[in-house]
Design a protein around this motif. Structure first.
Motif, short mmCIF file in Angstrom:
data_model
loop_
_atom_site.label_atom_id
_atom_site.label_comp_id
_atom_site.label_asym_id
_atom_site.label_seq_id
_atom_site.Cartn_x
_atom_site.Cartn_y
_atom_site.Cartn_z
N LEU A 1 -11.88 0.67 9.71
CA LEU A 1 -11.36 2.03 9.57
C LEU A 1 -12.21 2.94 8.70
O LEU A 1 -11.73 3.53 7.74
N ALA B 1 0.83 -1.20 0.00
CA ALA B 1 0.00 0.00 0.00
C ALA B 1 0.87 1.25 0.00
O ALA B 1 0.35 2.35 -0.15
N LEU C 1 -10.28 11.97 -3.01
CA LEU C 1 -8.84 12.23 -2.92
C LEU C 1 -8.20 12.17 -4.30
O LEU C 1 -7.16 12.77 -4.54
N ARG D 1 -6.93 17.65 6.09
CA ARG D 1 -8.32 17.98 5.82
C ARG D 1 -9.26 16.80 6.08
O ARG D 1 -10.31 16.96 6.69
N THR D 2 -8.87 15.61 5.63
CA THR D 2 -9.81 14.49 5.73
C THR D 2 -9.74 13.76 7.06
O THR D 2 -10.73 13.15 7.47
N VAL D 3 -8.59 13.77 7.73
CA VAL D 3 -8.50 13.02 8.98
C VAL D 3 -8.18 13.88 10.19
O VAL D 3 -8.95 13.90 11.16
N ALA E 1 -4.15 17.06 2.28
CA ALA E 1 -5.38 16.26 2.21
C ALA E 1 -5.55 15.43 3.47
O ALA E 1 -6.67 15.21 3.94
N PRO F 1 2.74 5.57 -1.97
CA PRO F 1 1.37 5.07 -1.93
C PRO F 1 0.56 5.52 -3.13
O PRO F 1 1.02 6.35 -3.92
N GLY F 2 -0.62 4.92 -3.27
CA GLY F 2 -1.54 5.40 -4.29
C GLY F 2 -1.75 4.44 -5.46
O GLY F 2 -2.51 4.74 -6.36
N TRP G 1 -16.53 10.55 11.09
CA TRP G 1 -17.17 11.84 10.83
C TRP G 1 -17.75 11.95 9.43
O TRP G 1 -18.15 13.00 8.99
N LEU H 1 -5.78 5.29 10.40
CA LEU H 1 -6.60 6.08 9.49
C LEU H 1 -5.71 6.94 8.59
O LEU H 1 -5.97 7.10 7.39
N VAL I 1 2.61 2.47 2.52
CA VAL I 1 2.64 3.23 3.77
C VAL I 1 3.69 2.72 4.74
O VAL I 1 3.87 3.29 5.81
N ARG J 1 -7.91 1.28 -9.00
CA ARG J 1 -6.49 0.92 -8.87
C ARG J 1 -6.26 -0.44 -9.53
O ARG J 1 -7.18 -1.24 -9.63
N LEU K 1 -12.27 2.27 -5.70
CA LEU K 1 -11.03 2.95 -6.09
C LEU K 1 -10.50 2.37 -7.40
O LEU K 1 -10.28 1.18 -7.49
N ASP L 1 -2.68 6.19 7.69
CA ASP L 1 -2.12 5.27 6.69
C ASP L 1 -3.12 5.01 5.58
O ASP L 1 -2.77 4.95 4.40
N LEU L 2 -4.38 4.83 5.98
CA LEU L 2 -5.40 4.53 4.98
C LEU L 2 -5.52 5.63 3.94
O LEU L 2 -5.47 5.37 2.73
N VAL L 3 -5.65 6.88 4.39
CA VAL L 3 -5.82 7.95 3.41
C VAL L 3 -4.52 8.17 2.62
O VAL L 3 -4.55 8.52 1.46
N ARG L 4 -3.37 7.90 3.28
CA ARG L 4 -2.12 7.99 2.53
C ARG L 4 -2.07 6.94 1.44
O ARG L 4 -1.61 7.20 0.33
N SER L 5 -2.57 5.74 1.77
CA SER L 5 -2.56 4.68 0.76
C SER L 5 -3.42 5.04 -0.44
O SER L 5 -3.23 4.55 -1.53
N MET L 6 -4.38 5.93 -0.20
CA MET L 6 -5.24 6.38 -1.30
C MET L 6 -4.59 7.51 -2.07
O MET L 6 -5.18 8.02 -3.03
N GLY L 7 -3.43 7.95 -1.62
CA GLY L 7 -2.72 8.99 -2.35
C GLY L 7 -2.83 10.38 -1.75
O GLY L 7 -2.51 11.36 -2.41
N ALA L 8 -3.32 10.47 -0.50
CA ALA L 8 -3.47 11.79 0.11
C ALA L 8 -2.12 12.34 0.56
O ALA L 8 -1.35 11.64 1.21
#
Ligand SMILES: Nc1ncnc2c1ncn2[C@@H]1O[C@H](COP(=O)(O)OP(=O)(O)OP(=O)(O)O)[C@@H](O)[C@H]1O
Ligand SMILES: [Mg+2]
Lengths: 338, 255
Positions: free
Chosen positions: A88, A56, A105, B162-164, B159, A77-78, A92, B146, A58, A155, A153, B148-155
């Motif tokens: 997870l 991933a 994103l 903003r998101t977390v 970002a 990542p990405g 909010w 969390l 990370v 990917r 996603l 890590d999760l948004v980073r894995s999505m490319g944030a």
């Protein structure tokens, strides 16, 4: 080489906290071809989640390479749609906004992301819950929402870390059948981590069995059954035989985890991993997979199917990754017997 | 609702009753301790004077609280995202809280005159601290998985914030702000006591110089009521800003 959608080579990772070092992975090779689903099973703490975190992007491993679609993903990542071990969800965000998080994103306008996600709510059994807070969803719904977010996603590869780990046995069975349907529509290269052998076999084209910590690939078991696989498959003799094979590869290490941890784990590639096998019964079941000579001991047609597939596997070890794992291990076998 | 307010209401009534009894039985002179009845009388009697003072104090408190909240949140973001800022600022922030406002207020009057400004500054100085501490903890406490999760999505860092990090810190921000709100009105009054033209502090000073202790009590009650109101409003705003945080609470609370 370029054929693999996911390619991990020589992956090793040690966590260090102060002066405590934990070797989580050691020399792991895994490859997933495009359109292939590979399950990863292994005892708790053997580094399965660590493997997915590296893919991933990370977690930067101590050694080894990780590629997705030919791109280096170490620390970048990405490239993968990753579903962590815990669901997870962002507390909010309502269900819909959680689903579209990744698309957002990616820079997709909200409205457009919603249009993509909306039809999937029906498919993932979440229709009518688009505006619910995660805290208002049941455990199974949360898992499905996390899966929805992951599959949405765009990917090249999907990484699922024990998506059903927190669910009860009945829900789990249903979810596996359902996930199979979802995946059949999607057919993306996927790595599916689980500690449930049956689940691994039902879903996968191949099952990678990891040893206890530090995780190494013990064996790769091809699963030849055609898709879609019916729930009754689990009672099929061939399936049962495969299951026994995987369990045999797992069992010694699971029970010997304590002893293999006693400092030795950092030593040579073969040390602790091979040791427990020596005095363990179930080994013969593992043999037919690799040694054609042992074919006769299998439990019938099902086993034969598996053997054929094993042959294919070795053949299409396109990138040599699964291949390197195999022969070396077979090499260990005869020595031990002779 | 009734069940929630009944116990504190009864306690308050009992205390007021005891106060009244004490004053009546001991024949305490009104210039030392007026009875609650007398305070109520003073309230009615001072009613025409009060609105201007209350408005002045309330607006200073709210303005100071808003500035304190914004400054506190900004400091929290800086402290949470830049380690150097954290190392430099953290000890100074703590030290800043050791200076008593009663010492600082006259200086502020000296610098900013006797208008609204020094009072707003006092309130801001009092309120930024709990907001900064609480928000910084909220920002730093975001679930690493969390992130890590948004980073894995490319944030990227922005970002991710903003998101977390921001949403994760919203409840913490509001709990800091609630504490700040409780002190804001009293802070404004301290500023007014030093020098001012309007405000409850002025009202208190005048009452004191004319030995109207009952009016001082009127002011105290109003300060308490304003503080409670501000506290409740911030709590309400927190609920509106973080509905997820309370999504499954009302059901629990319902009797
Ligand atoms: N952040 C960390 N710091 C230190 N050690 C860690 C960290 N994360 C994982 N480990 C250690 O690395 C090893 C592998 O962890 P990992 O989470 O990959 O295991 P796993 O195979 O996913 O286990 P499970 O099946 O229980 O989820 C474990 O022994 C764990 O204690
Ligand atoms: Mg794990």
């Amino acid at each position: 080489m370029t054929a693999a959608a996911v390619a991990v080579r020589g992956l090793a990772h040690r966590f260090s906290r102060g002066n405590r070092v934990t070797a989580a992975l050691d020399g792991v090779d895994v490859a997933v071809a495009p359109g292939e689903l590979v399950s990863v099973v292994g005892p708790s703490g053997c580094g399965k989640s660590t493997l997915l975190k590296v893919l991933a992007g990370v977690l930067v491993p101590s050694a080894g390479t990780a590629r997705i679609g030919g791109h280096d993903v170490v620390g970048r990542p990405g490239r993968a749609a990753y579903m962590p071990q815990r669901d997870l969800l962002l507390p909010w965000r309502r269900a819909m906004e959680n689903a579209t998080l990744g698309c957002e994103l990616d820079g997709l306008p909200r409205g457009q992301a919603r249009l993509l996600a909306a039809p999937l709510f029906e498919r993932f059994g979440l229709a009518g819950f688009e505006r619910a807070w995660p805290s208002e969803l049941s455990g199974g719904m949360r898992q499905r929402l996390a899966l929805l977010r992951t599959f949405l996603l765009p990917r090249e590869a999907v990484l699922l870390d024990e998506p059903f780990g927190a669910l009860d046995a009945i829900t789990r069975r249903q979810m596996v059948d359902w996930l199979q349907d979802i995946w059949l529509d999607d057919r993306r290269a996927s790595l599916f981590v689980t500690h449930d052998v049956e689940e691994a076999l039902v879903l996968a084209d191949r099952v990678v069995v990891l040893s206890a910590r530090p995780g190494r690939v013990r064996t790769v078991v091809p699963v030849p059954f055609p898709r879609p696989r019916a729930p009754e498959l689990v009672t099929d003799l061939g399936f049962v035989a495969l299951r026994r094979t995987v369990m045999a590869a797992l069992a010694p290490y699971a029970t010997e985890e304590g002893s293999s941890e006693q400092g030795a784990s950092e030593e040579g590639a073969r040390g602790p991993g091979v040791e427990p096998m020596r005095h363990d019964g179930p080994m013969p079941h593992d043999r037919p997979m690799r040694d054609d000579g042992d074919r006769g001991r299998g439990s019938g047609d099902g086993e034969r199917g598996a053997i054929d597939q094993a042959g294919v596997d070795r053949g299409d070890g396109d990138d040599g990754r699964s291949g390197t794992g195999g022969p070396r291990r077979t090499g260990v076998g005869p020595d031990r017997r002779g | 609702m009734a069940r929630r307010w009944l116990p504190p209401g009864l306690l308050l009534a009992a205390l007021v009753g005891a106060w009244e009894g004490w004053v009546v039985l001991r024949h305490t002179p009104a210039y030392v301790l007026p009875s609650p009845g007398r305070v109520a009388g003073a309230f009615a009697d001072a009613a025409p004077l009060l609105p201007a003072h209350v408005a002045a104090t309330a607006s200073e408190a709210v303005a100071g609280l808003v500035i304190g909240a914004v400054a506190g949140a900004a400091i929290a973001v800086a402290v949470a995202s830049v380690p150097l800022v954290r190392r430099v600022l953290e000890p100074l922030l703590v030290a800043s809280q050791t200076v008593p406002m009663i010492v600082l207020a006259p200086l502020l009057v000296l610098w900013f005159g006797i208008g609204t400004t020094p009072k707003v500054v006092v309130v801001a100085l009092i309120t930024f601290f709990p907001v900064a501490v609480s928000t910084a903890a909220g920002l730093a406490g975001a679930d690493p998985e969390l992130l890590d999760l948004v980073r894995s999505m490319g944030a990227g860092p922005a970002a991710t914030l903003r998101t977390v990090r921001f949403p994760a810190a919203v409840p913490a921000f509001f709990s800091g702000l609630r504490i700040a709100a409780a002190y804001a009105v009293a802070g404004a009054v301290v500023g007014e006591l030093v020098a001012a033209e309007h405000g409850l502090g002025v009202f208190i000073n005048r009452s004191r110089s004319s030995f109207r202790v009952d009016r001082i009590f009127v002011a105290v009650v109003i300060v308490a009521a304003l503080s409670a109101l501000l506290f409740a409003l911030v709590g309400l705003a927190g609920r509106l800003a973080a509905p997820w945080h309370h999504a499954n609470r009302p059901a629990e609370e319902a009797p």
